[in-house]
Write a protein that holds these residues in place. Structure first.
Motif: not given
Length: 279
Positions: A148-156, A224-231
């Motif tokens: 499920f996690g690897l599937m999200h590697l295709a996301n922006p 980014q560690l706190v907010t998650g950044g652009d992801f």
């Protein structure tokens, strides 16, 4: 062959629905209607194909009490993501600038309903459930969570950290929710509640996807560690922490109810729970 037929059926609904919902992007009312219809079709197709290929009652999608069970799952998902945002805001990295868009939130109800239902019948309904029969709960949870996690590697804006975060806080947690309750309504509800809170209420990115603005006009800035950044906040350490904690709670419930399946074994039910069906 049951795995093949089940995957073909549910993945077809997943793929077709994704194209249809994307085609009406920008029209919140059509997105709402089409998304809800897609969610219903995904559930009906799963019930039909599993019932036909396994020749059994599809108890994991019992109609009785379904609305209440989904509702409880939605509340868990909303509360979980709300806790993530509250901690980010406490550090000053999330701010509300005003009201966002009601119509945007309306469309996101349909969009997230379709995503939650289709992804849950694929990953938890077919893959986790069938792998669990052979390999046991913990191995199945790990394998399907990673997938499920690897599937999200295709996301922006995707990254290995984002994929790992999704594998833990979503893939593992939602599989544990299924193991604890032995129904798909709870993970569908949690999945929807989490995604809708992210986009429809707090107006953040969802797995790197820039969705329409939700109820709040907000900005996130900082580490980014706190907010998650652009992801988005799904890549926040808070999301991973709270998702992991809830995974542990669900697995504890599954153990207490005798729902953990050992490797190449059958589920053992404690004496005090032998006459009840966990929900």
């Amino acid at each position: 062959m049951r795995v093949v037929w089940q995957l073909l059926a549910v993945v077809a609904v997943w793929a077709i629905s994704g194209q249809c919902v994307s085609a009406v992007d920008g029209n919140p009312w059509l997105t709402l209607v089409l998304g809800l219809v897609t969610a219903v079709i995904a559930v009906l197709v799963y019930r039909w194909v599993v019932g036909r290929t396994e020749r059994r009652a599809v108890t994991e999608l019992d109609r009785e009490g379904a609305a209440g069970t989904v509702g409880r799952g939605v509340l868990i998902g909303l509360a979980l993501f709300g806790a993530v945002i509250a901690n980010i805001a406490f550090l000053g990295d999330y701010e509300v600038d005003g009201l966002g868009s009601v119509t945007g939130a309306v469309g996101l109800v349909g969009f997230m309903a379709a995503a939650a239902a289709t992804e849950e019948v694929v990953f938890r309904g077919v893959l986790f459930r069938i792998i669990e029969e052979r390999a046991g709960t913990l191995i199945s949870l790990t394998l399907t969570g990673v997938l499920f996690g690897l599937m999200h590697l295709a996301n922006p804006e995707a990254s290995l950290w984002g994929a790992l975060a999704i594998a833990i806080e979503a893939g593992g947690m939602l599989a544990a929710a299924y193991a604890a309750t032995r129904n798909l309504w709870v993970p569908i509800g949690v999945h929807f509640g989490w995604n809708f809170a992210a986009a429809g209420i707090f107006s953040t990115e969802v797995s790197g996807n820039d969705t329409p603005k939700g109820l709040l006009d907000s900005t996130a800035s900082g580490s980014q560690l706190v907010t998650g950044g652009d992801f988005g906040p799904e890549a926040s350490v808070y999301a991973v922490l709270f998702g992991a904690l809830l995974t542990i709670v669900f697995l504890w419930l599954a153990h207490r109810r005798g729902n953990l399946v050992p490797r190449r074994g059958r589920r053992t039910v404690p004496a005090e729970a032998a006459t009840t069906v966990p929900r």
